[in-house]
Write a protein that holds these residues in place. Structure first.
Motif, PDB file in Angstrom:
ATOM      1  N   PHE A  93      24.752   9.473 -41.156  1.00 25.88           N
ATOM      2  CA  PHE A  93      25.235   8.760 -39.979  1.00 25.88           C
ATOM      3  C   PHE A  93      24.248   7.711 -39.476  1.00 25.88           C
ATOM      4  O   PHE A  93      24.414   7.193 -38.366  1.00 25.88           O
ATOM      5  CB  PHE A  93      25.552   9.751 -38.857  1.00 25.88           C
ATOM      6  N   GLU A  94      23.236   7.385 -40.274  1.00 25.52           N
ATOM      7  CA  GLU A  94      22.320   6.338 -39.856  1.00 25.52           C
ATOM      8  C   GLU A  94      23.035   4.987 -39.825  1.00 25.52           C
ATOM      9  O   GLU A  94      23.993   4.741 -40.571  1.00 25.52           O
ATOM     10  CB  GLU A  94      21.118   6.276 -40.797  1.00 25.52           C
ATOM     11  N   LEU A  99      29.375   5.814 -44.778  1.00 24.46           N
ATOM     12  CA  LEU A  99      29.887   7.158 -44.508  1.00 24.46           C
ATOM     13  C   LEU A  99      30.034   7.426 -43.014  1.00 24.46           C
ATOM     14  O   LEU A  99      30.741   8.352 -42.614  1.00 24.46           O
ATOM     15  CB  LEU A  99      28.974   8.212 -45.134  1.00 24.46           C
ATOM     16  N   ALA A 100      29.371   6.629 -42.199  1.00 25.53           N
ATOM     17  CA  ALA A 100      29.470   6.795 -40.753  1.00 25.53           C
ATOM     18  C   ALA A 100      30.703   6.112 -40.172  1.00 25.53           C
ATOM     19  O   ALA A 100      31.014   6.307 -38.996  1.00 25.53           O
ATOM     20  CB  ALA A 100      28.217   6.251 -40.078  1.00 25.53           C
ATOM     21  N   GLU A 101      31.407   5.341 -40.983  1.00 29.70           N
ATOM     22  CA  GLU A 101      32.571   4.605 -40.488  1.00 29.70           C
ATOM     23  C   GLU A 101      33.749   5.557 -40.227  1.00 29.70           C
ATOM     24  O   GLU A 101      33.863   6.625 -40.839  1.00 29.70           O
ATOM     25  CB  GLU A 101      32.986   3.547 -41.508  1.00 29.70           C
ATOM     26  N   PHE A 102      34.633   5.136 -39.325  1.00 34.85           N
ATOM     27  CA  PHE A 102      35.834   5.928 -39.055  1.00 34.85           C
ATOM     28  C   PHE A 102      36.736   5.986 -40.287  1.00 34.85           C
ATOM     29  O   PHE A 102      36.761   5.055 -41.098  1.00 34.85           O
ATOM     30  CB  PHE A 102      36.627   5.320 -37.895  1.00 34.85           C
ATOM     31  N   VAL A 103      37.486   7.077 -40.392  1.00 34.62           N
ATOM     32  CA  VAL A 103      38.505   7.172 -41.431  1.00 34.62           C
ATOM     33  C   VAL A 103      39.562   6.100 -41.171  1.00 34.62           C
ATOM     34  O   VAL A 103      39.689   5.592 -40.038  1.00 34.62           O
ATOM     35  CB  VAL A 103      39.145   8.582 -41.451  1.00 34.62           C
ATOM     36  N   PRO A 104      40.349   5.728 -42.189  1.00 38.17           N
ATOM     37  CA  PRO A 104      41.370   4.690 -41.966  1.00 38.17           C
ATOM     38  C   PRO A 104      42.396   5.064 -40.899  1.00 38.17           C
ATOM     39  O   PRO A 104      42.856   4.199 -40.143  1.00 38.17           O
ATOM     40  CB  PRO A 104      42.017   4.540 -43.347  1.00 38.17           C
ATOM     41  N   ASN A 105      42.747   6.334 -40.839  1.00 35.89           N
ATOM     42  CA  ASN A 105      43.751   6.791 -39.875  1.00 35.89           C
ATOM     43  C   ASN A 105      43.499   8.252 -39.521  1.00 35.89           C
ATOM     44  O   ASN A 105      43.526   9.095 -40.414  1.00 35.89           O
ATOM     45  CB  ASN A 105      45.147   6.637 -40.473  1.00 35.89           C
ATOM     46  N   PRO A 106      43.169   8.492 -38.225  1.00 35.38           N
ATOM     47  CA  PRO A 106      43.174   7.547 -37.118  1.00 35.38           C
ATOM     48  C   PRO A 106      41.814   6.874 -36.926  1.00 35.38           C
ATOM     49  O   PRO A 106      40.774   7.444 -37.264  1.00 35.38           O
ATOM     50  CB  PRO A 106      43.483   8.454 -35.922  1.00 35.38           C
TER      51      PRO A 106
END
Length: 206
Positions: A93-94, A99-106
Protein backbone atom coordinates in the motif's frame (compact mmCIF):
# COMPACT_ATOMS: atom_id res chain seq x y z
CA UNK A 1 -29.47 -18.52 14.70
CA UNK A 2 -26.53 -20.83 15.38
CA UNK A 3 -26.30 -22.76 18.65
CA UNK A 4 -23.32 -20.63 19.68
CA UNK A 5 -25.11 -17.36 18.98
CA UNK A 6 -28.23 -18.65 20.72
CA UNK A 7 -26.10 -19.37 23.77
CA UNK A 8 -24.72 -15.84 23.66
CA UNK A 9 -28.25 -14.48 23.35
CA UNK A 10 -29.42 -16.42 26.39
CA UNK A 11 -26.54 -14.89 28.36
CA UNK A 12 -27.55 -11.34 27.48
CA UNK A 13 -25.48 -10.78 24.34
CA UNK A 14 -26.48 -10.27 20.69
CA UNK A 15 -29.06 -7.53 21.08
CA UNK A 16 -30.19 -5.77 17.92
CA UNK A 17 -29.32 -2.16 17.12
CA UNK A 18 -31.27 -1.79 13.88
CA UNK A 19 -30.82 1.04 11.40
CA UNK A 20 -31.15 4.64 12.49
CA UNK A 21 -32.60 7.55 10.54
CA UNK A 22 -29.65 8.54 8.34
CA UNK A 23 -27.52 5.77 6.79
CA UNK A 24 -24.40 5.59 4.67
CA UNK A 25 -22.42 2.73 3.17
CA UNK A 26 -18.84 2.40 4.39
CA UNK A 27 -16.79 0.47 1.80
CA UNK A 28 -13.53 -0.55 3.39
CA UNK A 29 -10.23 -1.11 1.56
CA UNK A 30 -11.54 -2.56 -1.69
CA UNK A 31 -8.07 -2.62 -3.20
CA UNK A 32 -6.37 -4.56 -5.98
CA UNK A 33 -3.98 -5.97 -3.36
CA UNK A 34 -6.67 -8.50 -2.48
CA UNK A 35 -7.48 -9.53 -6.07
CA UNK A 36 -4.14 -9.51 -7.87
CA UNK A 37 -2.43 -12.91 -7.96
CA UNK A 38 0.99 -11.24 -7.61
CA UNK A 39 0.06 -9.72 -4.25
CA UNK A 40 1.00 -11.27 -0.88
CA UNK A 41 -2.44 -10.16 0.32
CA UNK A 42 -4.34 -12.06 -2.39
CA UNK A 43 -7.39 -13.69 -0.85
CA UNK A 44 -10.51 -15.54 -2.06
CA UNK A 45 -12.71 -12.45 -1.82
CA UNK A 46 -14.01 -12.04 -5.38
CA UNK A 47 -17.59 -12.79 -4.31
CA UNK A 48 -17.37 -10.30 -1.45
CA UNK A 49 -16.14 -7.61 -3.84
CA UNK A 50 -19.05 -8.33 -6.20
CA UNK A 51 -21.50 -8.14 -3.29
CA UNK A 52 -19.92 -4.87 -2.19
CA UNK A 53 -20.49 -3.51 -5.69
CA UNK A 54 -24.16 -4.49 -5.45
CA UNK A 55 -24.50 -2.79 -2.06
CA UNK A 56 -22.80 0.38 -3.27
CA UNK A 57 -25.00 0.39 -6.39
CA UNK A 58 -28.15 0.09 -4.30
CA UNK A 59 -27.05 2.93 -2.04
CA UNK A 60 -26.27 5.22 -4.97
CA UNK A 61 -29.61 4.44 -6.59
CA UNK A 62 -31.35 5.38 -3.34
CA UNK A 63 -29.37 8.60 -2.93
CA UNK A 64 -27.57 7.28 0.16
CA UNK A 65 -23.97 8.43 0.71
CA UNK A 66 -21.11 6.02 0.03
CA UNK A 67 -17.81 6.50 1.83
CA UNK A 68 -14.70 4.61 0.76
CA UNK A 69 -11.54 3.95 2.72
CA UNK A 70 -8.08 3.30 1.34
CA UNK A 71 -4.74 2.47 2.91
CA UNK A 72 -1.73 4.55 1.90
CA UNK A 73 1.80 4.67 3.29
CA UNK A 74 4.76 6.87 2.54
CA UNK A 75 7.63 5.13 0.79
CA UNK A 76 9.32 2.95 3.39
CA UNK A 77 6.13 2.65 5.44
CA UNK A 78 7.30 4.97 8.21
CA UNK A 79 3.76 6.27 8.80
CA UNK A 80 2.57 2.68 9.28
CA UNK A 81 4.53 2.39 12.50
CA UNK A 82 4.39 -0.95 14.27
CA UNK A 83 1.49 -2.14 12.10
CA UNK A 84 3.74 -2.37 9.05
CA UNK A 85 6.49 -3.91 11.16
CA UNK A 86 4.01 -6.56 12.33
CA UNK A 87 2.67 -7.16 8.79
CA UNK A 88 5.40 -6.35 6.26
CA UNK A 89 3.04 -7.33 3.42
CA UNK A 90 1.23 -4.04 4.03
CA UNK A 91 3.98 -2.31 2.08
CA UNK A 92 1.95 -3.11 -1.03
CA UNK A 93 0.00 0.00 0.00
CA UNK A 94 2.96 2.35 -0.34
CA UNK A 95 2.38 5.42 -2.51
CA UNK A 96 2.57 4.61 -6.21
CA UNK A 97 1.88 0.90 -5.89
CA UNK A 98 -0.74 -0.34 -8.39
CA UNK A 99 -1.87 -2.84 -5.76
CA UNK A 100 -3.06 0.06 -3.61
CA UNK A 101 -5.52 1.20 -6.28
CA UNK A 102 -9.26 0.62 -5.92
CA UNK A 103 -10.82 -2.39 -7.61
CA UNK A 104 -12.68 -1.54 -10.85
CA UNK A 105 -16.06 -2.05 -9.19
CA UNK A 106 -16.88 -0.59 -6.80
CA UNK A 107 -14.65 2.45 -6.80
CA UNK A 108 -15.33 6.04 -5.76
CA UNK A 109 -17.28 8.30 -8.05
CA UNK A 110 -16.62 12.05 -8.26
CA UNK A 111 -17.87 13.78 -5.13
CA UNK A 112 -17.82 10.68 -2.91
CA UNK A 113 -15.77 10.82 0.27
CA UNK A 114 -12.53 8.84 0.45
CA UNK A 115 -10.90 8.35 3.85
CA UNK A 116 -7.19 7.56 3.80
CA UNK A 117 -5.96 5.50 6.72
CA UNK A 118 -2.82 3.76 7.95
CA UNK A 119 -4.26 1.37 10.51
CA UNK A 120 -7.06 -1.19 10.69
CA UNK A 121 -9.92 0.99 11.88
CA UNK A 122 -11.45 3.51 9.49
CA UNK A 123 -11.78 5.81 12.51
CA UNK A 124 -8.26 5.67 13.94
CA UNK A 125 -6.31 8.81 13.07
CA UNK A 126 -8.84 9.91 10.42
CA UNK A 127 -11.62 12.47 10.02
CA UNK A 128 -14.34 9.86 9.56
CA UNK A 129 -16.23 10.44 12.83
CA UNK A 130 -16.24 14.21 12.33
CA UNK A 131 -17.37 13.82 8.72
CA UNK A 132 -20.28 11.56 9.68
CA UNK A 133 -21.34 13.79 12.55
CA UNK A 134 -21.23 16.93 10.41
CA UNK A 135 -23.76 15.54 7.93
CA UNK A 136 -25.91 13.75 10.51
CA UNK A 137 -25.18 10.14 9.54
CA UNK A 138 -25.98 7.72 12.36
CA UNK A 139 -25.85 4.30 10.64
CA UNK A 140 -23.14 2.56 8.64
CA UNK A 141 -23.71 -0.40 6.33
CA UNK A 142 -20.20 -1.85 6.32
CA UNK A 143 -18.67 -3.89 3.51
CA UNK A 144 -15.19 -4.66 2.23
CA UNK A 145 -11.99 -6.30 3.40
CA UNK A 146 -11.03 -8.04 5.54
CA UNK A 147 -13.59 -9.35 8.01
CA UNK A 148 -11.18 -10.22 10.83
CA UNK A 149 -9.10 -7.07 10.38
CA UNK A 150 -10.34 -3.73 9.09
CA UNK A 151 -14.05 -4.66 9.07
CA UNK A 152 -13.96 -5.81 12.67
CA UNK A 153 -11.88 -2.85 13.86
CA UNK A 154 -14.04 -0.31 12.01
CA UNK A 155 -17.33 -1.82 13.21
CA UNK A 156 -16.12 -1.85 16.80
CA UNK A 157 -14.95 1.76 16.59
CA UNK A 158 -18.21 2.80 14.91
CA UNK A 159 -20.11 1.52 17.93
CA UNK A 160 -17.70 3.25 20.30
CA UNK A 161 -18.16 6.54 18.43
CA UNK A 162 -21.96 6.29 18.61
CA UNK A 163 -22.73 5.09 15.08
CA UNK A 164 -24.83 1.99 14.37
CA UNK A 165 -22.64 -0.60 12.62
CA UNK A 166 -24.51 -2.96 10.29
CA UNK A 167 -22.04 -5.43 8.80
CA UNK A 168 -23.14 -6.95 5.49
CA UNK A 169 -21.94 -10.54 5.78
CA UNK A 170 -21.66 -11.60 2.15
CA UNK A 171 -20.14 -8.24 1.19
CA UNK A 172 -17.14 -8.87 3.46
CA UNK A 173 -14.32 -11.35 2.91
CA UNK A 174 -11.21 -12.81 4.48
CA UNK A 175 -8.27 -15.09 3.80
CA UNK A 176 -9.96 -18.01 5.55
CA UNK A 177 -13.68 -18.77 5.68
CA UNK A 178 -13.40 -19.93 9.29
CA UNK A 179 -11.97 -16.54 10.31
CA UNK A 180 -14.72 -14.77 8.38
CA UNK A 181 -17.48 -16.73 10.08
CA UNK A 182 -15.99 -16.56 13.59
CA UNK A 183 -15.57 -12.80 13.40
CA UNK A 184 -19.07 -12.25 12.06
CA UNK A 185 -20.47 -14.28 14.93
CA UNK A 186 -18.47 -12.31 17.49
CA UNK A 187 -19.43 -9.00 15.91
CA UNK A 188 -23.11 -9.99 16.07
CA UNK A 189 -22.71 -11.01 19.70
CA UNK A 190 -20.95 -7.86 20.89
CA UNK A 191 -20.48 -4.92 18.55
CA UNK A 192 -22.70 -4.86 15.45
CA UNK A 193 -25.73 -6.19 13.65
CA UNK A 194 -24.79 -8.69 10.93
CA UNK A 195 -27.16 -8.93 7.97
CA UNK A 196 -27.16 -10.34 4.46
CA UNK A 197 -26.80 -8.37 1.26
CA UNK A 198 -30.48 -8.94 0.44
CA UNK A 199 -31.51 -7.63 3.87
CA UNK A 200 -29.28 -4.58 3.52
CA UNK A 201 -30.53 -3.74 0.05
CA UNK A 202 -34.13 -4.08 1.21
CA UNK A 203 -33.46 -1.61 4.01
CA UNK A 204 -31.73 0.84 1.68
CA UNK A 205 -34.37 0.69 -1.05
CA UNK A 206 -37.20 3.24 -0.69
Amino acid sequence: MSDTLASYHESGFAGLLGPGRSPAVLAIDLAMAYLDDSSPLRAPVDDAVAASAALVGAARAAGIPVIFTRVSYQRGGIDGGLFVRKIPALRVFEEGSPLAEFVPNPHPEPGETVITKQYASAFFGTTLAATLTAVGIDTLYICGLSTSGCIRASATDALQHGFRPLVVSDACGDREQSLHEANLLDLQAKYADVLTLDEAVAQLTP
